[in-house]
Design a protein around this motif. Structure first.
Motif, short mmCIF file in Angstrom:
data_model
loop_
_atom_site.label_atom_id
_atom_site.label_comp_id
_atom_site.label_asym_id
_atom_site.label_seq_id
_atom_site.Cartn_x
_atom_site.Cartn_y
_atom_site.Cartn_z
N MET A 133 0.85 -1.18 0.00
CA MET A 133 0.00 0.00 0.00
C MET A 133 0.88 1.23 0.00
O MET A 133 2.05 1.16 0.37
CB MET A 133 -0.96 0.00 1.19
N THR A 134 0.30 2.32 -0.42
CA THR A 134 1.03 3.58 -0.43
C THR A 134 1.16 4.10 1.00
O THR A 134 0.44 3.65 1.91
CB THR A 134 0.31 4.64 -1.27
N ILE A 135 2.02 5.05 1.19
CA ILE A 135 2.19 5.67 2.51
C ILE A 135 0.86 6.29 2.95
O ILE A 135 0.47 6.17 4.11
CB ILE A 135 3.30 6.74 2.47
N GLU A 136 0.17 6.92 2.01
CA GLU A 136 -1.10 7.55 2.35
C GLU A 136 -2.13 6.51 2.79
O GLU A 136 -2.87 6.71 3.75
CB GLU A 136 -1.64 8.37 1.17
N GLN A 137 -2.19 5.39 2.10
CA GLN A 137 -3.11 4.32 2.49
C GLN A 137 -2.76 3.79 3.88
O GLN A 137 -3.64 3.53 4.69
CB GLN A 137 -3.07 3.18 1.47
#
Length: 80
Positions: free
Chosen positions: A46-50
């Motif tokens: 997952m992305t850092i934002e997720q």
């Protein structure tokens, strides 16, 4: 960005090939070949934002009293 990834991939692959050309132990080659042929599922990414969203969601649930204490979890596990 894709070109940068492609260049990085090409560079790393070329360096690996150069390293492989210097290997003189057949057992190492066999181990590398076996490793590369493994069909292993990669962990979810997952992305850092997720990840931040997931963490904040969990923190908010904990603040609202949702969840289970460590001691209660251990008791629940004993009943499995």
């Amino acid at each position: 960005m894709q070109k940068m990834i492609d260049r990085a991939l090409l560079y790393e692959r070329d360096e690996l090939i150069k390293s492989l050309l210097t290997v003189e132990d057949i057992n190492i080659i066999k181990k590398i070949r076996a490793f590369l042929s493994q069909e292993e599922e990669l962990p979810a990414t997952m992305t850092i934002e997720q990840l931040r969203e997931e963490v904040m969601f969990s923190v908010n649930e904990a603040k609202q009293g949702k969840g289970i204490s460590h001691d209660d979890l251990l008791k629940e596990i004993d009943q499995w």
